[in-house]
Design a protein around this motif. Sequence first.
Motif, PDB file in Angstrom:
ATOM      1  N   TYR A 194      -1.535  -8.531  -5.252  1.00 12.65           N
ATOM      2  CA  TYR A 194      -0.093  -8.277  -5.335  1.00 12.65           C
ATOM      3  C   TYR A 194       0.633  -9.473  -5.931  1.00 12.65           C
ATOM      4  O   TYR A 194       1.477  -9.327  -6.829  1.00 12.65           O
ATOM      5  CB  TYR A 194       0.432  -7.973  -3.934  1.00 12.65           C
ATOM      6  N   ASP A 195       0.301 -10.675  -5.457  1.00 14.13           N
ATOM      7  CA  ASP A 195       0.961 -11.884  -5.945  1.00 14.13           C
ATOM      8  C   ASP A 195       0.741 -12.073  -7.446  1.00 14.13           C
ATOM      9  O   ASP A 195       1.658 -12.413  -8.190  1.00 14.13           O
ATOM     10  CB  ASP A 195       0.451 -13.117  -5.191  1.00 14.13           C
TER      11      ASP A 195
ATOM     12  N   ARG B  60       2.610  -9.339  -9.570  1.00 13.76           N
ATOM     13  CA  ARG B  60       4.042  -9.621  -9.525  1.00 13.76           C
ATOM     14  C   ARG B  60       4.391 -10.860 -10.351  1.00 13.76           C
ATOM     15  O   ARG B  60       5.426 -10.915 -11.026  1.00 13.76           O
ATOM     16  CB  ARG B  60       4.482  -9.826  -8.071  1.00 13.76           C
TER      17      ARG B  60
ATOM     18  N   ILE C 258      -2.379  -1.694  -7.815  1.00 13.29           N
ATOM     19  CA  ILE C 258      -0.996  -2.173  -7.707  1.00 13.29           C
ATOM     20  C   ILE C 258      -0.331  -2.157  -9.075  1.00 13.29           C
ATOM     21  O   ILE C 258       0.835  -1.762  -9.221  1.00 13.29           O
ATOM     22  CB  ILE C 258      -0.968  -3.578  -7.084  1.00 13.29           C
TER      23      ILE C 258
ATOM     24  N   ARG D 177       5.110 -10.260   2.956  1.00 20.23           N
ATOM     25  CA  ARG D 177       4.131  -9.901   1.932  1.00 20.23           C
ATOM     26  C   ARG D 177       3.074  -8.969   2.528  1.00 20.23           C
ATOM     27  O   ARG D 177       2.642  -8.012   1.900  1.00 20.23           O
ATOM     28  CB  ARG D 177       3.480 -11.165   1.387  1.00 20.23           C
TER      29      ARG D 177
ATOM     30  N   VAL E 168       2.216  -4.939   1.262  1.00 20.58           N
ATOM     31  CA  VAL E 168       0.951  -4.336   0.825  1.00 20.58           C
ATOM     32  C   VAL E 168       0.503  -3.246   1.791  1.00 20.58           C
ATOM     33  O   VAL E 168      -0.099  -2.243   1.372  1.00 20.58           O
ATOM     34  CB  VAL E 168      -0.156  -5.397   0.641  1.00 20.58           C
TER      35      VAL E 168
ATOM     36  N   LEU F 260       2.122  -0.119   0.740  1.00 23.42           N
ATOM     37  CA  LEU F 260       1.472   0.500  -0.421  1.00 23.42           C
ATOM     38  C   LEU F 260       0.308   1.393   0.004  1.00 23.42           C
ATOM     39  O   LEU F 260       0.097   2.472  -0.554  1.00 23.42           O
ATOM     40  CB  LEU F 260       0.965  -0.592  -1.381  1.00 23.42           C
TER      41      LEU F 260
END
Length: 304
Positions: A133-134, A137, A163, A256, A260, A263
């Motif tokens: 994710y990090d 993004r 993602i 954070r 996730v 998601l």
Amino acid sequence: MPKAYVFTRYSGPEAEALVDVDRPNPGPGQVLVAVRAAGVNPVDWKQRTGYRRAGESGGHDFPAYFGSEVSGVVEEAGEGVEGFALGDAVFGRPVVGGYSEYALLSVDLIAHKPDALSFTDAATLPVSAVTAYDGIRQLDLPAGATVLVTGAGGGVGVAAVQIARALGLRVVGLASEAKQDFIASLGAEHVASGPGWTGRVPGGVDGVYDLVGGDVLEEAATLLTDRTKLITAGAPPEVVEKLGGARVARVRTSDRLTAVADLVVRGDLDPHVTRTFPLERAGEALRTVEEGHARGKIVIEVAR
């Protein structure tokens, strides 16, 4: 006494052992969690070898716990803990513990587990999914852009592909030939790894999320006109910075973790747990990842 799978020195697999340990006591801002599941990551066996990145903290006290992502149930709360109570189902990054029956977690590195999320899937999120994710993004690509994910068949890669797809990106996944159908099932265009792979990439690439490092990172960089869109979790900062890119900037917060988890609950992210092992067979789980045979995510389940 509780059991934990540990390593007793920097070495190979011969330094690993399932041992009796003292039950940890939570300090201020910490909770004691009865572990239900623990995710297995490449960094686990790398730590056993003595590997650590420049700028990070030094060595371990031995015996040292394996594991950096767990899920479980709060058994005890330390002084000043708010928002978490006994019996709460949680997941996060342990301060102490991992492949173990009990773990200590700091309240700023855990989140409540949604009822719709299994303990097994939750244990895959704090490192693998959040790292994915990090990185996606951080690339900050607009919908419709193309991102190349190297190492797309591993735990972080599988999450990164999904993602990116959820954000409207076209995804090209670099992985072994044997993982072609698997990568396609995630919604990515598969490119077989191996000599000359850059010539097999279909169309242009707007960003790269590298999870391999080494020659693959250097070759992937040649596909970009804007090297600021080169992010790696597979190489040290000094290596990728020479290529004009950057190391993934990790965001280690409860928010954070919740993002996730949402998601997964929405169906945008499937952790793809392909194998589980009991704590007594933690060594086999670690070998599966260390020898590069894992497809998706490997999880250790702790019986209760």
